[in-house]
Design a protein around this motif. Sequence first.
Motif, PDB file in Angstrom:
ATOM      1  N   ARG A  81       0.657  -1.178  -0.507  1.00 14.47           N
ATOM      2  CA  ARG A  81      -0.049  -0.371  -0.163  1.00 14.47           C
ATOM      3  C   ARG A  81       0.688   1.768  -0.276  1.00 14.47           C
ATOM      4  N   VAL A  82       0.550   2.005  -0.298  1.00 15.54           N
ATOM      5  CA  VAL A  82       0.827   3.297  -0.349  1.00 15.54           C
ATOM      6  C   VAL A  82       1.135   3.702   0.986  1.00 15.54           C
ATOM      7  N   LYS A  83       2.723   4.225   1.781  1.00 14.40           N
ATOM      8  CA  LYS A  83       2.948   4.902   2.707  1.00 14.40           C
ATOM      9  C   LYS A  83       2.059   6.303   3.202  1.00 14.40           C
ATOM     10  N   LYS A  84       2.431   7.278   2.259  1.00 10.28           N
ATOM     11  CA  LYS A  84       1.698   8.439   2.956  1.00 10.28           C
ATOM     12  C   LYS A  84       1.966   9.041   4.496  1.00 10.28           C
ATOM     13  N   THR A  85       0.918   9.415   5.177  1.00  9.36           N
ATOM     14  CA  THR A  85       1.164   9.656   6.505  1.00  9.36           C
ATOM     15  C   THR A  85      -0.362   9.093   6.867  1.00  9.36           C
ATOM     16  N   ARG A  86       0.258   8.938   8.504  1.00  8.26           N
ATOM     17  CA  ARG A  86      -1.288   8.479   8.962  1.00  8.26           C
ATOM     18  C   ARG A  86      -1.717   8.721   8.810  1.00  8.26           C
ATOM     19  N   ALA A  87      -2.613  10.051   9.557  1.00  8.33           N
ATOM     20  CA  ALA A  87      -3.047  11.678   8.994  1.00  8.33           C
ATOM     21  C   ALA A  87      -4.205  11.493   7.400  1.00  8.33           C
ATOM     22  N   MET A  88      -2.634  11.340   6.455  1.00  9.98           N
ATOM     23  CA  MET A  88      -3.856  11.630   5.145  1.00  9.98           C
ATOM     24  C   MET A  88      -3.911  10.397   4.980  1.00  9.98           C
ATOM     25  N   ARG A  89      -3.742   8.893   5.002  1.00  9.37           N
ATOM     26  CA  ARG A  89      -4.406   7.332   5.028  1.00  9.37           C
ATOM     27  C   ARG A  89      -6.314   7.460   5.902  1.00  9.37           C
ATOM     28  N   LYS A  90      -6.051   8.375   7.566  1.00  6.09           N
ATOM     29  CA  LYS A  90      -7.392   8.208   7.551  1.00  6.09           C
ATOM     30  C   LYS A  90      -8.303   9.001   7.528  1.00  6.09           C
ATOM     31  N   ALA A  91      -7.130  10.241   6.760  1.00  5.29           N
ATOM     32  CA  ALA A  91      -8.584  11.136   6.449  1.00  5.29           C
ATOM     33  C   ALA A  91      -9.972  11.551   5.688  1.00  5.29           C
ATOM     34  N   LEU A  92     -11.114  11.384   5.414  1.00  7.29           N
ATOM     35  CA  LEU A  92     -12.317  11.405   4.815  1.00  7.29           C
ATOM     36  C   LEU A  92     -11.696  11.270   3.125  1.00  7.29           C
ATOM     37  N   THR A  93     -12.839  10.936   2.653  1.00  5.80           N
ATOM     38  CA  THR A  93     -12.228  10.678   0.488  1.00  5.80           C
ATOM     39  C   THR A  93     -13.179  12.259   0.462  1.00  5.80           C
ATOM     40  N   PRO A  94     -12.466  12.194  -0.830  1.00 12.40           N
ATOM     41  CA  PRO A  94     -13.765  13.636  -1.458  1.00 12.40           C
ATOM     42  C   PRO A  94     -15.226  13.366  -1.670  1.00 12.40           C
ATOM     43  N   PHE A  95     -15.626  12.124  -1.363  1.00 15.84           N
ATOM     44  CA  PHE A  95     -17.127  11.383  -1.248  1.00 15.84           C
ATOM     45  C   PHE A  95     -17.430  12.102  -0.224  1.00 15.84           C
ATOM     46  N   GLU A  96     -17.133  11.421   0.538  1.00 14.95           N
ATOM     47  CA  GLU A  96     -17.679  11.811   2.215  1.00 14.95           C
ATOM     48  C   GLU A  96     -17.895  12.768   2.706  1.00 14.95           C
ATOM     49  N   LYS A  97     -16.293  13.498   2.252  1.00 12.63           N
ATOM     50  CA  LYS A  97     -16.203  15.037   2.224  1.00 12.63           C
ATOM     51  C   LYS A  97     -17.605  15.568   2.213  1.00 12.63           C
ATOM     52  N   SER A  98     -18.333  15.242   1.103  1.00 13.24           N
ATOM     53  CA  SER A  98     -19.037  15.675   0.032  1.00 13.24           C
ATOM     54  C   SER A  98     -20.605  15.998   0.653  1.00 13.24           C
ATOM     55  N   LEU A  99     -20.708  14.325   1.239  1.00 21.04           N
ATOM     56  CA  LEU A  99     -21.826  14.105   1.935  1.00 21.04           C
ATOM     57  C   LEU A  99     -22.964  15.138   2.730  1.00 21.04           C
ATOM     58  N   LYS A 100     -24.127  15.078   3.142  1.00 16.84           N
ATOM     59  CA  LYS A 100     -24.607  16.431   4.045  1.00 16.84           C
ATOM     60  C   LYS A 100     -25.352  15.947   4.484  1.00 16.84           C
ATOM     61  N   THR A 101     -25.619  15.659   6.172  1.00 17.70           N
ATOM     62  CA  THR A 101     -26.703  15.156   6.414  1.00 17.70           C
ATOM     63  C   THR A 101     -28.212  15.614   6.889  1.00 17.70           C
ATOM     64  N   VAL A 102     -29.089  15.180   6.949  1.00 24.49           N
ATOM     65  CA  VAL A 102     -30.094  15.357   6.821  1.00 24.49           C
ATOM     66  C   VAL A 102     -30.554  16.444   7.553  1.00 24.49           C
ATOM     67  N   ARG A 103     -30.563  17.457   8.130  1.00 19.66           N
ATOM     68  CA  ARG A 103     -30.469  17.936   9.017  1.00 19.66           C
ATOM     69  C   ARG A 103     -30.128  19.068   8.431  1.00 19.66           C
ATOM     70  N   GLN A 104     -28.843  19.223   7.440  1.00 23.63           N
ATOM     71  CA  GLN A 104     -28.011  20.870   6.667  1.00 23.63           C
ATOM     72  C   GLN A 104     -28.613  20.714   5.283  1.00 23.63           C
ATOM     73  N   GLN A 105     -29.160  19.601   4.483  1.00 23.22           N
ATOM     74  CA  GLN A 105     -29.755  19.350   3.759  1.00 23.22           C
ATOM     75  C   GLN A 105     -31.516  20.335   3.399  1.00 23.22           C
ATOM     76  N   LYS A 106     -32.075  20.326   4.710  1.00 23.41           N
ATOM     77  CA  LYS A 106     -32.938  20.148   5.399  1.00 23.41           C
ATOM     78  C   LYS A 106     -32.558  22.167   5.647  1.00 23.41           C
ATOM     79  N   LYS A 107     -32.079  23.122   6.405  1.00 22.89           N
ATOM     80  CA  LYS A 107     -31.336  23.316   6.626  1.00 22.89           C
ATOM     81  C   LYS A 107     -31.340  24.242   5.049  1.00 22.89           C
ATOM     82  N   LEU A 108     -30.365  23.984   4.018  1.00 21.00           N
ATOM     83  CA  LEU A 108     -29.860  25.038   2.747  1.00 21.00           C
ATOM     84  C   LEU A 108     -31.358  24.795   1.485  1.00 21.00           C
TER      85      LEU A 108
END
Length: 120
Positions: A81-108
């Motif tokens: 596997r690619v080594k990178k750093t632990r923080a980079m490996r554990k970080a959210l993927t772009p898809f996970e970052k873009s997800l919004k909760t139901v409450r956020q969707q209603k507010k928007l």
Amino acid sequence: MAVVKASELRNKNKVELLKILDEQKQQLATIRAQKVAGSKLQEVGEARKNVARVLTVINQTQRDQLRLFYQKKKFVPLDLRVKKTRAMRKALTPFEKSLKTVRQQKKLAYFPLRKYAVKA
């Protein structure tokens, strides 16, 4: 004794590499035996480095083959596997970052950003 070049070794297959490795180990053993009689210490170092070069090329080609094998698989061994750093490996993927909760969707939906026109 000639220095073994890694670039030349990369063109050879595994059987040839193992044969070269055996030859280099035999050569190292003979040099060590001669060392007792008083041969140069430089030759021992050169022979050890030749053995190391051959082993390095064998390991690198083996890892490349494994990488090709696991390229389209779901799981890849930890050492490939690619080594990178632990923080980079554990970080959210772009898809996970873009997800919004139901409450956020209603507010928007209920309170969209206001657009203002500025008179020039």
